[in-house]
Design a protein around this motif. Sequence first.
Motif, PDB file in Angstrom:
ATOM      1  N   GLN A 260       0.860  -1.176   0.000  1.00 48.81           N
ATOM      2  CA  GLN A 260       0.000   0.000   0.000  1.00 48.81           C
ATOM      3  C   GLN A 260       0.905   1.238   0.000  1.00 48.81           C
ATOM      4  N   ILE A 261       0.686   2.095  -0.982  1.00 49.59           N
ATOM      5  CA  ILE A 261       1.535   3.264  -1.163  1.00 49.59           C
ATOM      6  C   ILE A 261       0.796   4.526  -0.739  1.00 49.59           C
ATOM      7  N   ALA A 262       1.427   5.284   0.155  1.00 49.68           N
ATOM      8  CA  ALA A 262       0.915   6.585   0.559  1.00 49.68           C
ATOM      9  C   ALA A 262       1.909   7.646   0.109  1.00 49.68           C
ATOM     10  N   THR A 263       1.395   8.684  -0.529  1.00 49.50           N
ATOM     11  CA  THR A 263       2.249   9.817  -0.866  1.00 49.50           C
ATOM     12  C   THR A 263       1.490  11.102  -0.589  1.00 49.50           C
ATOM     13  N   LYS A 264       2.190  12.212  -0.690  1.00 44.27           N
ATOM     14  CA  LYS A 264       1.625  13.497  -0.299  1.00 44.27           C
ATOM     15  C   LYS A 264       1.946  14.558  -1.340  1.00 44.27           C
ATOM     16  N   PHE A 265       1.125  15.592  -1.365  1.00 41.57           N
ATOM     17  CA  PHE A 265       1.345  16.735  -2.245  1.00 41.57           C
ATOM     18  C   PHE A 265       1.019  18.003  -1.466  1.00 41.57           C
ATOM     19  N   GLY A 266       1.438  19.127  -2.006  1.00 41.26           N
ATOM     20  CA  GLY A 266       0.987  20.397  -1.441  1.00 41.26           C
ATOM     21  C   GLY A 266       2.093  21.345  -1.015  1.00 41.26           C
ATOM     22  N   ILE A 267       3.332  20.848  -0.846  1.00 42.58           N
ATOM     23  CA  ILE A 267       4.432  21.732  -0.490  1.00 42.58           C
ATOM     24  C   ILE A 267       5.192  22.053  -1.770  1.00 42.58           C
ATOM     25  N   ASP A 268       4.996  23.254  -2.261  1.00 38.99           N
ATOM     26  CA  ASP A 268       5.616  23.690  -3.516  1.00 38.99           C
ATOM     27  C   ASP A 268       6.944  24.374  -3.202  1.00 38.99           C
ATOM     28  N   ARG A 269       8.046  23.706  -3.552  1.00 43.17           N
ATOM     29  CA  ARG A 269       9.385  24.231  -3.280  1.00 43.17           C
ATOM     30  C   ARG A 269      10.033  24.795  -4.541  1.00 43.17           C
ATOM     31  N   SER A 270       9.264  24.967  -5.586  1.00 49.19           N
ATOM     32  CA  SER A 270       9.840  25.325  -6.884  1.00 49.19           C
ATOM     33  C   SER A 270      10.532  26.687  -6.886  1.00 49.19           C
ATOM     34  N   SER A 271      10.172  27.565  -5.952  1.00 44.58           N
ATOM     35  CA  SER A 271      10.814  28.884  -5.877  1.00 44.58           C
ATOM     36  C   SER A 271      11.898  28.934  -4.804  1.00 44.58           C
ATOM     37  N   GLY A 272      12.232  27.776  -4.240  1.00 47.67           N
ATOM     38  CA  GLY A 272      13.233  27.721  -3.177  1.00 47.67           C
ATOM     39  C   GLY A 272      12.580  27.514  -1.827  1.00 47.67           C
ATOM     40  N   ASP A 273      13.305  26.893  -0.906  1.00 43.25           N
ATOM     41  CA  ASP A 273      12.730  26.572   0.392  1.00 43.25           C
ATOM     42  C   ASP A 273      12.323  27.803   1.187  1.00 43.25           C
ATOM     43  N   ASP A 274      13.016  28.912   0.998  1.00 42.76           N
ATOM     44  CA  ASP A 274      12.652  30.125   1.729  1.00 42.76           C
ATOM     45  C   ASP A 274      11.341  30.721   1.240  1.00 42.76           C
ATOM     46  N   LEU A 275      10.919  30.306   0.058  1.00 42.31           N
ATOM     47  CA  LEU A 275       9.673  30.825  -0.532  1.00 42.31           C
ATOM     48  C   LEU A 275       8.669  29.715  -0.780  1.00 42.31           C
ATOM     49  N   ARG A 276       8.796  28.623  -0.058  1.00 41.71           N
ATOM     50  CA  ARG A 276       7.871  27.511  -0.271  1.00 41.71           C
ATOM     51  C   ARG A 276       6.439  27.935   0.031  1.00 41.71           C
ATOM     52  N   VAL A 277       5.516  27.334  -0.699  1.00 38.58           N
ATOM     53  CA  VAL A 277       4.096  27.652  -0.573  1.00 38.58           C
ATOM     54  C   VAL A 277       3.326  26.363  -0.333  1.00 38.58           C
ATOM     55  N   TYR A 278       2.365  26.408   0.568  1.00 39.79           N
ATOM     56  CA  TYR A 278       1.488  25.266   0.787  1.00 39.79           C
ATOM     57  C   TYR A 278       0.273  25.444  -0.124  1.00 39.79           C
ATOM     58  N   ARG A 279       0.234  24.623  -1.160  1.00 38.29           N
ATOM     59  CA  ARG A 279      -0.767  24.808  -2.214  1.00 38.29           C
ATOM     60  C   ARG A 279      -1.876  23.763  -2.154  1.00 38.29           C
ATOM     61  N   GLY A 280      -3.062  24.192  -2.599  1.00 33.59           N
ATOM     62  CA  GLY A 280      -4.193  23.278  -2.677  1.00 33.59           C
ATOM     63  C   GLY A 280      -5.151  23.638  -3.788  1.00 33.59           C
ATOM     64  N   ASP A 281      -4.721  24.513  -4.719  1.00 37.24           N
ATOM     65  CA  ASP A 281      -5.604  24.887  -5.822  1.00 37.24           C
ATOM     66  C   ASP A 281      -5.855  23.665  -6.700  1.00 37.24           C
ATOM     67  N   PRO A 282      -7.110  23.447  -7.113  1.00 34.42           N
ATOM     68  CA  PRO A 282      -7.487  22.206  -7.800  1.00 34.42           C
ATOM     69  C   PRO A 282      -6.626  21.814  -8.994  1.00 34.42           C
ATOM     70  N   PRO A 283      -6.249  22.723  -9.903  1.00 35.49           N
ATOM     71  CA  PRO A 283      -5.381  22.282 -11.006  1.00 35.49           C
ATOM     72  C   PRO A 283      -4.052  21.719 -10.513  1.00 35.49           C
ATOM     73  N   TYR A 284      -3.503  22.338  -9.471  1.00 38.36           N
ATOM     74  CA  TYR A 284      -2.240  21.861  -8.900  1.00 38.36           C
ATOM     75  C   TYR A 284      -2.413  20.474  -8.287  1.00 38.36           C
ATOM     76  N   VAL A 285      -3.544  20.259  -7.627  1.00 36.00           N
ATOM     77  CA  VAL A 285      -3.823  18.949  -7.022  1.00 36.00           C
ATOM     78  C   VAL A 285      -3.755  17.857  -8.084  1.00 36.00           C
ATOM     79  N   LYS A 286      -4.412  18.089  -9.199  1.00 38.42           N
ATOM     80  CA  LYS A 286      -4.503  17.060 -10.237  1.00 38.42           C
ATOM     81  C   LYS A 286      -3.161  16.851 -10.929  1.00 38.42           C
TER      82      LYS A 286
END
Length: 322
Positions: A75-101
């Motif tokens: 059984q595999i569990a994974t997670k989404f929602g921590i966007d580090r694409s701009s660097g860890d100092d600017l990380r964003v917790y995201r939940g907008d539907p397009p990003y989710v998918k």
Amino acid sequence: MKRTTVGGLDVSAQGLGCMGMSEYYGVSDWDTNIATIQHAIDVGVTFFDTADQYGSGHNEVLLGRGIAGRRDTVQIATKFGIDRSSGDDLRVYRGDPPYVKRSCDSSLLRLGIDHIDLYYLHRPPQNAEIEDTVGAMAELVSAGKVRYLGLSEVSADLLRRAHTVHPIAAVQSEYSLWTRDVEHVTPVMAELGIGLVPYSPLGRGFLTGAVQTAALDPTDFRARNPRFTGDAAQHNQVIADTVRGVADRLGVLPAQVALAWVYAQAPRLGVSVVPIPGTRHAQRLDQNVASLDVDLDADALAQLQPLSDLVMGGRYADHGVR
């Protein structure tokens, strides 16, 4: 291996957290990690935890390779929602539907599987209402890409709101002898039939007594963690010493005592509890699994129960790792 359920999902009674195989705990070896994942399956551990942000995708690729050819047994569990694409100092917790998918599709590709057994929102979103995020996650269930939904590090209020949109199977939170914040949420979890998946049940290794805080590698995030540094490290040593004292009396290892304490809380909390201790070594995995057979007597529980009141230092220095 004993088995249990979290919100309806049948899993091994102990899982394996894979984060440290890719990031945060110093240098790691690919082949050793693959061997540990495969050994875990051999001894009956079938519940594996990862996230898209661990190693910026590396951890999902690693886990996917480790379970190759054995997908039907795990059984595999994974997670989404921590966007580090701009660097860890600017990380964003995201939940907008397009990003989710998009996140789900990317995780499926990296893992090399066609569905995720348990899909967590990694942190409450900063750019969306929880109802919108969980609504998008629910569409993934309808599409057959995800079986069960989970939340990580969530408040009781947000959990209730999320659960009205789609049933939540599990809450993943840090939980151990020295971190018990989630107990503010477990009454709601018990009411709604939601399981608890504790991460860092060994206190990021501190409770094992094996971590030499002064000798931590600079690439190990614990070298900057408030509980592992300065006066706090010395102050908190009494916690590790108490765990070791109980372990010595019972003839087991400190790590086994710490894990046995987590398991012992399930009846009190009224929820199923499936810890996911992380390790990169097969021998330590075997030791952790053996904690399922450790029974703590009344004297041990009396010594261990108040330890969380003694902790000095916050859980994170700045940005939360998990």
